[in-house]
Design an enzyme around this catalytic site. Structure first.
Site, short mmCIF file in Angstrom:
data_model
loop_
_atom_site.label_atom_id
_atom_site.label_comp_id
_atom_site.label_asym_id
_atom_site.label_seq_id
_atom_site.Cartn_x
_atom_site.Cartn_y
_atom_site.Cartn_z
N ASP A 34 0.84 -1.20 0.00
CA ASP A 34 0.00 0.00 0.00
C ASP A 34 0.87 1.25 0.00
OD1 ASP A 34 -2.10 -1.65 0.12
OD2 ASP A 34 -2.85 -0.99 2.09
N GLU A 36 3.94 1.72 -1.17
CA GLU A 36 4.54 2.03 -2.48
C GLU A 36 3.48 2.55 -3.45
OE1 GLU A 36 8.05 -1.13 -3.16
OE2 GLU A 36 6.15 -1.97 -2.47
N ASP A 38 0.70 4.18 -2.59
CA ASP A 38 0.37 5.57 -2.23
C ASP A 38 1.42 6.54 -2.75
OD1 ASP A 38 -1.85 4.69 -0.95
OD2 ASP A 38 -0.98 4.78 1.07
N LEU A 84 -34.74 -8.85 -11.88
CA LEU A 84 -35.19 -10.21 -12.19
C LEU A 84 -36.25 -10.65 -11.20
CD1 LEU A 84 -31.76 -11.95 -12.87
CD2 LEU A 84 -33.42 -11.19 -14.56
N GLU A 114 -24.72 -17.53 -11.92
CA GLU A 114 -23.72 -16.64 -11.33
C GLU A 114 -24.12 -16.35 -9.88
OE1 GLU A 114 -23.94 -13.09 -13.66
OE2 GLU A 114 -23.16 -14.08 -15.46
N LYS A 116 -25.37 -14.20 -6.95
CA LYS A 116 -26.14 -12.96 -6.86
C LYS A 116 -25.48 -12.12 -5.77
CE LYS A 116 -30.90 -11.39 -5.93
NZ LYS A 116 -30.50 -10.04 -5.79
N ASP A 118 -24.85 -9.33 -3.23
CA ASP A 118 -25.77 -8.49 -2.46
C ASP A 118 -25.18 -7.09 -2.33
OD1 ASP A 118 -28.02 -7.87 -1.12
OD2 ASP A 118 -27.46 -8.83 0.76
N TYR A 227 -21.46 -7.83 -14.65
CA TYR A 227 -21.99 -9.08 -15.19
C TYR A 227 -22.89 -8.88 -16.40
CZ TYR A 227 -25.41 -7.31 -11.85
OH TYR A 227 -26.24 -6.49 -11.15
N LYS A 293 -29.29 -17.33 -15.92
CA LYS A 293 -29.45 -16.57 -17.16
C LYS A 293 -29.36 -17.51 -18.35
CE LYS A 293 -26.98 -12.70 -15.19
NZ LYS A 293 -25.84 -11.80 -15.25
N LYS A 317 -33.17 -17.16 -4.49
CA LYS A 317 -32.62 -16.60 -3.25
C LYS A 317 -32.50 -17.70 -2.19
CE LYS A 317 -33.98 -12.35 -2.26
NZ LYS A 317 -33.39 -11.07 -1.80
N CYS A 411 -40.31 3.70 32.39
CA CYS A 411 -38.92 3.34 32.08
C CYS A 411 -38.41 2.32 33.09
CB CYS A 411 -38.06 4.59 32.10
SG CYS A 411 -36.31 4.22 31.94
N CYS A 414 -35.65 4.06 35.40
CA CYS A 414 -35.86 5.15 36.35
C CYS A 414 -37.31 5.31 36.77
CB CYS A 414 -35.33 6.46 35.78
SG CYS A 414 -36.31 7.08 34.41
N CYS A 433 -38.05 7.07 27.13
CA CYS A 433 -38.12 7.54 28.50
C CYS A 433 -38.05 9.06 28.47
CB CYS A 433 -36.94 6.96 29.28
SG CYS A 433 -36.63 7.80 30.82
N CYS A 438 -32.63 10.20 33.46
CA CYS A 438 -32.65 8.74 33.58
C CYS A 438 -31.22 8.22 33.56
CB CYS A 438 -33.42 8.16 32.39
SG CYS A 438 -33.24 6.39 32.24
#
Ligand code: IVH
Length: 675
Positions: A34, A36, A38, A84, A114, A116, A118, A227, A293, A317, A411, A414, A433, A438
């Protein structure tokens, strides 16, 4: 450096950075550290600062984010973006295959499965190989133009790799997501800053993409997988199958799904769905299903679309991870804002990798909706969320001994009355409350005030906050500043040394910048980001409250809701009294971020470190100059330092700068930069 030399070096750097982006984000095979990486970016940005004409829309420098927007423009997709149909049932997968076969009676159908992902669906437009517009799905024809945010995603090539045959215009479609690891990192950061945790990677990705400040988006490592395509215009021979399409996208430099399954029948599809289920928790992103698909793209066109979705595909799903267990009791948790949250105390049960003893019931309405009784057998679920929730009661397992739960009308902490109704812009589903004194609320407020992201007072965590409140020593955050050593040392498990440390922390907190004080007050809707915006806009904490809602709403990032929340808070005389006591105790109300001219200055966003003796300028003069031009002066050198301004007899800071590859300048160069 001459312009020609700079141009050549710039092209070389841009190319190298692009290759590293590809190795890291597309091939998941980083080649350099990282640090190098940066360094390459810093050199490129420095070159562009010196030779501004080298900045092009596809330069890697465009990935760091720009000025915050006031709103997103709307962007029209060239071809509509559909979704879909979903199913949880294997039978429906079979029915789907039969349906498509009926529409295409004489064809041998081939399918691709493929993961799915999320995440959040997005559309990227490339014109002659250059990324020009990126948008959310929106209503399917128009989405939000979030190009600046998408440019921060290193997996999105700003310029495509193919030498020729690129379409004049093409749309590429996919999903933006957070890896589970990045999501955990962000939440850990929020936890230590005393900020509320995000619920799950998907919502966090959606929220991040909707940020108007692309600089913030750049700080979180969003990723992408592509995709599909939308409109393709131009000479290129468009792929004829999904398999070819994925290979083509990959060749152009896009990240594509890491695994796909090729199938010829419903049986093969169901096997593929099972295989995916067995491996999906090893993927870096959350996968909530399988996408099926039709492989042939010409056949997809023949199959056509319904009003809502194409006929050629569907999403299967997976049921979220669930477990059955007994609900032994319902307890009520009272939060910092007084909110009463019912919690299901469960017979411990193993779920998605952890033992779960408690699950949230959200609020009273949820208990009624689910008809939960104490003693019930319940189903709990973790669906990407960190906190499991109760999703239903197993009514068949009722014995008759279950007891109705009466949501407390006072509550539990209290005994004060509780009220329901909208607070700020939050819906009124929660009981709160009403007693600002409280103990649960006071504890929460003290803990929040001491949190690392707020006043950063070490030791002021949950345990000590509870002791301070219980012992009566502290009734609000201002009273922390009156604590005496012997009072503290008398608390259980508190030695003199830790008492002194805590007092030192309290003393040091008086010097914190104004935005931390404001954030620490825990006003509705005033998170750290909002507090910083206000800190930039106002010189003094009291000016914020004196400004009035209309003036407040003019500030960047501050909408009407926040302005109203600030006003409401200050309308309460107890809060005004709290402010007065904090001020009297010596808590700083001045904002170091406030510098109206600086925000536009050439050093905006840069950090300098001074070391050694400068030939003509004093340190104070140099610091003032840097700050006036929008820069920050820091006392120690780190990776984040942009420049070290070094004079005679510079010591260890200079060495460190050399080691870290931080740019070192002398007074003459500094004067030149100041213009
Ligand atoms: S194809 C016509 N492939 O899940 C829409 N979608 O309803 C074609 N998704 O809206 C979408 N992974 O947001 C496709 N490999 C994948 C996907 C995927 C995630 C999302 C996408 C889509 C929804 C499916």
């Amino acid at each position: 450096m001459t312009h020609a030399q700079a141009k050549a070096r710039h092209a070389q750097l841009a190319d190298e950075i692009r290759q590293h982006d590809h190795s890291y984000y597309v091939e998941a095979r980083p080649v350099i550290s990282d640090f190098e990486y940066d360094k390459l970016n810093r050199e490129l940005i420095d070159l562009e600062r010196e030779f501004p004409d080298l900045v092009t829309p596809d330069s890697p420098s465009q990935r760091v984010g720009g000025k915050p927007l006031s709103e997103f423009k709307s962007s029209q997709h060239l071809a509509p973006m559909m979704s879909l149909d979903n199913t949880y049932s294997q039978e429906e997968v079979r029915a789907f295959v039969e349906r498509v076969q009926k529409i295409l009676p004489n064809e041998t159908l081939e399918w691709v499965v493929e993961p799915k992902v999320d995440g959040v669906a997005i559309n990227l437009r490339y014109e002659n190989g250059v990324f020009t517009v990126g948008a959310t799905r929106g209503d399917g024809t128009h989405g939000d133009d979030i190009t600046v945010n998408l440019k921060t995603i290193r997996g999105i090539p700003l310029k495509l790799k193919a030498a020729q045959g690129l379409p004049a215009v093409m749309e590429v479609r996919g999903e933006v997501y957070f890896t589970k690891a990045e999501f955990d990192r962000i939440n850990a950061e929020r936890a230590s800053a005393g900020e509320e945790l995000f619920a799950n990677p998907r919502n966090t990705a959606a929220g991040t993409l909707k940020q108007l400040d692309s600089g913030l988006v750049a700080k979180r490592k969003l990723q992408i997988v592509l995709y599909g395509t939308g409109k393709i215009e131009g000479e290129a021979a468009a792929p004829k199958t999904q398999i070819e399409l994925l290979a083509w996208l990959k060749q152009l430099g896009f990240p594509t799904p890491e695994r796909t399954w090729f199938c010829r029948s419903a049986d093969e599809l169901l096997t593929a769905i099972d295989e995916l289920d067995a491996v999906r928790d090893k993927f870096a992103y959350e996968t909530d299903g399988a996408v099926i698909k039709l492989n042939s793209i010409p056949l997809r066109e023949k199959a056509g679309v319904t009003a809502k979705a194409p006929r050629w595909g569907m999403a299967y799903k997976y049921a979220p991870d669930q477990a059955e267990t007994k609900l032994n009791a319902i307890t009520i948790q009272v939060g910092r804002t007084g909110k009463l949250t019912p919690v299901a105390e469960l017979e411990p049960v193993f779920l998605a990798g952890t033992t779960v003893k408690r699950a949230t019931l959200h609020n009273e309405d949820q208990i009624k909706r689910l008809d939960v009784h104490v003693g019930d057998t319940v189903v709990i679920q973790k669906a990407g969320e960190i906190i499991p929730e109760v999703v239903r009661v197993v009514a068949e397992k009722r014995t008759g001994a279950e007891k109705l739960f009466h949501f407390p009308k006072e509550c539990p902490e209290c005994g004060s009355s509780v009220s329901k109704g909208a607070v700020a812009d939050e819906e009124g589903a929660d009981w709160r409350c009403v007693n600002p004194d409280c103990p649960a609320q006071v504890r929460g407020r003290i803990e929040h005030w001491c949190a690392r992201g707020a006043m950063d007072i070490e030791g002021g965590g949950e345990v000590l906050a509870a002791q301070l409140v219980k012992s009566g020593l502290v009734r609000d955050v201002a009273e922390l500043y009156r604590l005496k050593l012997d009072e503290l040392a008398n608390l259980e498990r508190m030695g003199e040394k830790s008492a002194q440390n805590f007092l030192d922390g309290i003393e040091a907190s008086k010097q914190r910048d104004m935005w931390r004080v404001l954030f620490g007050l825990g006003i509705f809707h005033v998170g750290a980001g909002v507090a910083k915006s206000l800190g930039r806009a106002f010189a003094d904490l009291e000016d914020i409250f004196a400004a009035g809602p209309a003036k407040l709403a003019e500030v960047d990032d501050i909408g009407g809701v926040i302005a109203q929340s600030l006003t409401q808070w200050h309308d309460d005389s107890r809060n005004r009294d709290l402010l007065a006591r904090l001020k009297k105790a010596g808590v700083n109300f001045k904002s170091a971020l406030h510098n109206p001219a600086a925000a536009l200055g050439p050093f905006a966003g840069m950090t300098f470190v001074l070391t050694g003796t400068l030939p003509t300028m004093s340190r104070e003069e140099a610091s003032a100059k840097i700050e006036a031009l929008g820069g920050k002066v820091s006392s120690s050198v780190s990776k984040k330092t942009d420049y070290v301004l070094a004079g005679e007899e510079a010591g260890s800071k200079l060495e460190k700068a050399q080691k870290l590859g931080v740019k070192i300048i002398d007074e003459a160069e500094f004067v030149k930069m100041c213009g």
